[in-house]
Motif scaffolding. Structure first.
Motif, mmCIF file in Angstrom:
data_model
loop_
_atom_site.group_PDB
_atom_site.id
_atom_site.type_symbol
_atom_site.label_atom_id
_atom_site.label_comp_id
_atom_site.label_asym_id
_atom_site.label_seq_id
_atom_site.Cartn_x
_atom_site.Cartn_y
_atom_site.Cartn_z
ATOM 1 N N GLY A 1 73.450 13.080 -31.580
ATOM 2 C CA GLY A 1 73.609 14.390 -31.989
ATOM 3 C C GLY A 1 74.483 14.889 -30.569
ATOM 4 O O GLY A 1 74.494 16.032 -30.575
ATOM 5 N N ASN A 2 75.022 14.294 -29.863
ATOM 6 C CA ASN A 2 75.845 14.894 -28.795
ATOM 7 C C ASN A 2 77.156 15.088 -28.853
ATOM 8 O O ASN A 2 77.950 15.188 -28.032
ATOM 9 N N CYS A 3 77.522 14.951 -30.291
ATOM 10 C CA CYS A 3 79.160 15.111 -30.387
ATOM 11 C C CYS A 3 79.405 16.167 -31.544
ATOM 12 O O CYS A 3 80.231 15.987 -32.458
ATOM 13 N N GLY A 4 78.834 17.156 -31.353
ATOM 14 C CA GLY A 4 79.220 18.408 -32.193
ATOM 15 C C GLY A 4 78.319 18.438 -33.555
ATOM 16 O O GLY A 4 78.560 19.618 -33.921
ATOM 17 N N GLY A 5 77.590 17.633 -33.777
ATOM 18 C CA GLY A 5 76.999 17.486 -34.958
ATOM 19 C C GLY A 5 76.542 16.203 -36.112
ATOM 20 O O GLY A 5 77.059 15.281 -35.298
ATOM 21 N N ALA A 6 76.264 16.551 -37.033
ATOM 22 C CA ALA A 6 75.962 15.324 -37.983
ATOM 23 C C ALA A 6 76.990 14.924 -38.950
ATOM 24 O O ALA A 6 76.988 13.696 -39.436
ATOM 25 N N THR A 7 77.992 15.950 -39.202
ATOM 26 C CA THR A 7 78.773 15.229 -40.167
ATOM 27 C C THR A 7 80.247 14.748 -39.637
ATOM 28 O O THR A 7 80.403 15.202 -38.534
ATOM 29 N N ASP B 1 82.028 17.921 -38.295
ATOM 30 C CA ASP B 1 81.529 18.457 -36.759
ATOM 31 C C ASP B 1 82.128 17.255 -35.840
ATOM 32 O O ASP B 1 82.437 18.035 -34.840
ATOM 33 N N VAL B 2 82.016 16.017 -36.107
ATOM 34 C CA VAL B 2 82.364 14.987 -34.901
ATOM 35 C C VAL B 2 83.985 15.304 -34.930
ATOM 36 O O VAL B 2 84.700 15.216 -33.673
ATOM 37 N N LYS C 1 85.985 17.821 -35.093
ATOM 38 C CA LYS C 1 86.223 19.133 -34.199
ATOM 39 C C LYS C 1 85.656 18.717 -32.762
ATOM 40 O O LYS C 1 86.717 19.229 -31.982
ATOM 41 N N TYR C 2 84.505 18.050 -32.615
ATOM 42 C CA TYR C 2 84.227 17.749 -31.189
ATOM 43 C C TYR C 2 85.453 16.783 -30.598
ATOM 44 O O TYR C 2 85.858 16.937 -29.451
#
Lengths: 332, 89, 120, 507
Positions: free
Chosen positions: D461-467, D470-471, D473-474
């Protein structure tokens, strides 16, 4: 062929890299200095702790006690990136070469009175070791400082200091007809002569400073702020008076360099000091401590070159100028 | 014995340099790729200032090699009058 | 062999410790001889996941693109756990099957050799 | 002191006086405090002065030659921008190699810059320090010239916009970052052998010479100019690496074992990075210069073979894993490409299937075994695409603990089986793609347990989120612009527009 494409379909999708657009707005093209400097160093997600420093990440702001919300605020007013840095220096070195040629062709060095050649050898030539210390110190800041805005110009300063050390070396060769004798004598003075030991101790002590920003203040502001005006200002004027104008001529790069580089040094310190009160207090304490070391270290040389009274006055004047400069930066 | 090699820009400045290398190292072979020329030679390549100056028709400082050099393989020795690349086996 | 560091006691954070996965453990899963799906996959799963869920829930999502997938007879499939032969109890959990954090499972479906029989 | 006719100094003498003479042995501070990194790696040095300077550039010459190189380079860059040189490349696909270059290699140049600054400060020999300092300057040059060369492309093409930000975060860039982090966190001699010798001398010729020649072949004047210009610095760097390794080996016979361990390690780590280069050469250049396996033959087996024959007298042998690299030569680019093809949704550049002509070129280059193994995969992916079902792998890959590349490499002697290796250390299991990576781990487990493995970080969960959104975007990967197939991308649309306009103007 390719230039036939009509302008309408060559619409730019973006003006700059996104980290620059974020800083300056979407519509502003970035300069090459900004592109080559800002946000360049890694910031996060490091893989391994250094074998040589388990207490820090590879890139770690906490190596300095100075704190910055944005280390990229410490911009270089000269806007140096590698190309314009090297092109600037290459141009200056071309003038230096002309100067050496002229001095050689006109036999200007042989016109300097012998005792003043001795004096020049004594006060100027050991400074190549001082410059070598300055080279190592700027190299250290480049290795461990935070943010490319700080560490790129320190890398250029590292190169500059090697260049200046070698320029002094060339003067040493020139006044000894390309023999090493004068440089060897100067190294002996650097290692053994009592008048030089304060300077050498100061330089050696700076080599073990751990905080990169303290090192920056000590070397680039406190030490250089005494050495350059004293040696390439006061001593050069004395040299002119005593028939050694050729030497001032060969050192004109140093004055030019100090003036240019000082603008960058001042900008870095001024911005860091303005960031917060803790920074200001730290910078002030570092400056005060190392400036007084530099004044004490160079006083015997000043006296040796100029005599007791004029020597003491010269170092006091140089120190006063430096303190006024520090006051302008907010750290006096 | 193995090949040493030097790769140079394929441009007008390097032309005289390449000609000099081929003249002084008759055993060498060349491979041309877009933009560059790779010269291989068994065990040693010698670049002589004198030959390069003859090819270029003007003075040439050995360190000007840096302006044409793209890559090399072998141990380097450099002085005022020559630049060599060699293996010691 | 220990690292040679400047000072004794060199130590860094173990970034993938079990505790960092919020109750999940990692399991890696690979279907042998079907390399068109280019790599083994990583899955964060609760240790209480029944082994059967790998077959019923996870494998279809991960591997059904392959024309061989619908031909798998799961009753004949053989398994390896960390490169050793392994017979799972489908009704037990990962933990009960002895599948630890960051264990790698590989399964082989006899007779299915991938596209053009080239393990693809 | 009288001034007589100056004696003539040779290049070597002049250099020695102006550099070697600068140093002194500190007495107010202990030398061990001034150079604290000098000894901890166990390298034994009897005589620091035994180091032979590879090139004898004084700073004034350095400024002069480098300024001349920069004037030429920036004249080309300016002209490229003014004339919209980006429209003259062979195909819009080509720009994707620049995306990889800028996000993967350029930040590596920056790391090398900082690492050589460390070396330039820490080694107790003035000649070595100066050579390292000049290399530090050069590496900054390379980072900056690459950014400047790509800047104009960034104004038109996607995927170049966030190179340094992405280097800290994106999964495949972690491969390169971990490589340089590994070297930089090592001691001075290991760094020197990692970057100066193994990477610069043994491997980067592959990166710059055939690849940059490929850029020239594809009409990219901007890149080829910075590439060859950078490589002219590299020849200085390579020579430094070679002199350094000779110096260390000549100083003490005990050093050979340590050096051999580092050569084995850094050959393998460098070679693993080159997997992406193999893909770029074989699959991404619209006009190809030579297949990966030929470049590997010329630049590793021939040039590297000669080098190791030369080092044999010190007891140094070819890297232990060189035979594995040779066995992989026919499939390295393809295994890498097939992975990126199915990770297109999670990448910052475009991928695509090779055309029939390109497949034929590959088959000719790589032979019947390659055809047997890989043509069925390309054929099947093509069928899926024809149905509008481009395959994107819905899962995240298992990564190698050391090189951090997805575990897609196959057994050295069996290209149909994934190469799994693992070991248990302090109660945790660690996986590797190869014997090479496993040995590296086992030599220094305390170091490699710290690896920031991108897939695991996502799962923590350290890269912006679970989907995936999200990732992405990160990662600063713009969905629908930077990623997926080249076909249908905004880059392709723009490129086709330029071609259509060109035809209209021409008719």
């Amino acid at each position: 062929m390719h230039i036939d494409i009509k302008a309408a379909s060559l619409q730019q999708k973006r003006q700059a890299y996104k980290h620059l657009a974020k800083r300056f707005g979407e519509d502003r093209p970035a300069s090459r200095y900004e592109e080559g400097t800002l946000d360049l160093a890694p910031e996060t997600n490091f893989h391994y702790r250094p074998l040589w420093d388990t207490d820090h990440e590879l890139y770690d702001q906490s190596r300095s006690r100075i704190t910055m919300k944005d280390w990229y605020a410490l911009r270089d007013p000269r806007q140096f990136y590698y190309a314009n840095y090297n092109i600037t220096r290459a141009g200056q070195i071309e003038s230096v070469e002309h100067n050496f040629d002229m001095v050689e062709k006109r036999g200007m060095l042989s016109a300097i009175p012998a005792e003043w050649v001795e004096e020049i050898s004594f006060y100027l030539l050991p400074l190549r070791h001082y410059e070598w210390g300055a080279n190592m110190n700027n190299c250290q800041i480049t290795a461990l400082g935070h943010g490319a805005a700080l560490t790129s110009p320190t890398c250029f300063a590292m190169g500059d200091r090697l260049g200046i050390a070698q320029l002094i070396g060339r003067i040493g060769l020139a006044i000894a007809s390309n023999n090493e004798t004068a440089l060897n004598a100067a190294k002996d003075a650097w290692i053994n002569h009592p008048d030089w030991q304060g300077v050498r101790k100061m330089v050696e002590d700076s080599l073990v400073i751990e905080d990169p920003m303290e090192l920056f203040v000590a070397q680039n502001l406190a030490f250089d702020g005494i050495v350059y005006p004293l040696v390439y200002g006061v001593f050069s004027r004395e040299s002119d008076r005593r028939g050694g104008a050729a030497i001032s001529f060969l050192c004109s790069f140093m004055n030019e360099w100090f003036e240019e580089t000082g603008k960058w040094v001042d900008a870095v310190i001024k911005i860091a000091a303005a960031e917060n009160d803790e920074n200001k207090a730290l910078l002030k304490s570092w400056f005060t401590a190392w400036e007084s070391r530099a004044v004490a270290a160079f006083k015997p040389l000043s006296v040796a070159v100029l005599g007791a009274e004029a020597g003491a006055q010269a170092i006091a004047d140089v120190a006063a100028t430096l303190k006024a400069r520090a006051a302008k930066l907010g750290i006096a | 014995m193995s090949n040493v090699s030097i790769t140079l820009y394929n441009n007008d400045e390097s032309r005289g340099l390449i000609a000099a290398i081929l003249k002084d190292n008759p055993a060498s072979t060349t491979m041309r790729m877009p933009g560059v020329v790779k010269i291989d030679c068994p065990n040693k390549i010698t670049i002589l200032r004198e030959t390069v100056e003859h090819e270029l028709g003007r003075p040439w400082d050995v360190q000007q090699l840096h302006m044409s050099l793209v890559s090399l393989s072998g141990m380097v020795d450099e002085d005022d009058d020559y630049f060599t690349i060699a293996w010691n086996h | 062999m220990p690292v040679q560091a400047l000072k004794p006691g060199y130590k860094g954070e173990v970034k993938d410790a079990l505790a960092n996965f919020h109750g999940n453990q990692l399991v890696y899963l690979h279907w042998a001889d079907h390399l068109i799906m280019a790599f083994p996959i990583a899955l964060p799963l609760p240790p209480t996941t029944p082994f059967r869920a790998l077959i019923t829930d996870i494998a279809p999502n991960a591997f059904a693109m392959h024309p061989d997938f619908e031909k798998i007879d799961w009753s004949t499939v053989t398994w390896q756990l960390d490169r050793k032969p392994f017979t799972p109890d489908l009704d037990k959990t990962l933990a009960e099957n002895g599948i630890g954090h960051k264990s790698a499972l590989v399964f082989t479906a006899p007779g299915l050799m991938g596209l053009a029989g080239a393990s693809a | 002191m009288s001034v007589t006719a100056p004696k003539k100094l040779s290049l070597k003498e002049r250099y020695r006086i102006l550099t070697r003479g600068l140093d002194w042995t500190t007495t107010y501070q202990e030398p061990a405090k001034v150079f604290p990194h000098a000894e901890f790696e166990g390298i034994k040095i009897r005589d620091w002065d035994g180091f032979v300077d590879p090139f004898r550039l004084t700073m004034d010459s350095y400024w002069k030659y480098q300024a001349e190189k920069e004037r030429k380079l920036y004249a080309v860059l300016d002209s490229f921008q003014q004339n919209n040189g980006q429209t003259a490349i062979t195909d819009g696909r080509y720009v994707n190699v620049l995306k990889i270059f800028l996000t993967a290699i350029t930040p590596g140049e920056y790391q090398a810059h900082r690492g050589f600054a460390m070396l330039g400060r820490q080694v107790p020999n003035v000649g070595l320090r100066i050579a390292a300092q000049m290399q530090s300057l050069d590496e900054l040059r390379h980072a900056q010239t690459q950014i400047h060369s790509c800047s104009h492309y960034n104004k038109y093409f996607d995927g170049l916009h966030s190179f340094s930000y992405q280097h800290d975060r994106v999964w495949y860039l972690s491969v390169v970052k971990s490589f340089f982090d590994d070297a930089r966190t090592s001691g001075p001699f290991e760094f020197l052998i990692a970057i100066g010798f193994s990477f610069e001398y043994v491997l980067t010729n592959l990166l710059f010479v055939p690849f940059m020649s490929g850029a020239a072949y594809n009409g990219d004047l901007s890149t080829v100019t910075f590439g060859f210009s950078a490589q002219s610095d590299e020849s200085r760097h390579m020579t430094l690496g070679l002199e350094a390794i000779k110096f260390v080996l000549e100083q003490h016979e005990d050093n050979a074992a340590i050096v051999q361990k580092w050569i084995d390690k850094w050959f393998w780590r460098g070679y693993r990075i080159l997997a992406i280069l193999a893909m770029m050469m074989d699959y991404m250049l619209p006009k190809r210069i030579m297949p990966w396996k030929d470049a590997w033959e010329i630049y590793f087996n021939e040039a590297g073979g000669a080098l190791f024959a030369d080092l044999a007298r010190y007891g140094i042998k070819m890297p232990s894993t060189a035979d594995v690299a040779n066995k992989e030569a026919f499939r390295l680019s393809t295994e890498t490409m097939l992975t990126f093809y199915q990770m297109g949704h999670a990448s910052g550049f475009h991928s695509w299937l090779p055309s029939e002509d390109e497949l034929k070129w590959l088959a000719d280059a790589y032979g019947p075994e390659w055809e047997r193994l890989y043509l069925p995969r390309f054929k099947y992916f093509r069928e899926l695409e024809a149905k509008g079902e481009h395959y994107y792998n819905p899962s995240l890959p298992q990564l190698c603990q050391v090189c951090q590349i997805p575990m897609f490499f196959t057994e050295p002697d069996d290209p149909t089986k994934i190469c799994f290796r693992d070991t248990v250390y302090n109660g945790d299991r660690y996986h590797f793609c190869s014997d090479g990576c496993q040995h590296i781990f086992e030599n220094e487990p305390e170091k490699y347990v710290q690896a920031w493995l991108p897939v695991h970080q996502v799962m923590q969960g350290n890269c912006g989120g679970a989907t995936i959104d999200d990732v992405r975007k990160y990662w600063a990967v713009e969905d629908g612009e930077d990623n997926y197939d080249y076909v249908g991308s905004p880059d392709e649309t723009m490129w086709k527009g330029w071609q259509a306009d060109r035809l209209k103007v021409g008719s």
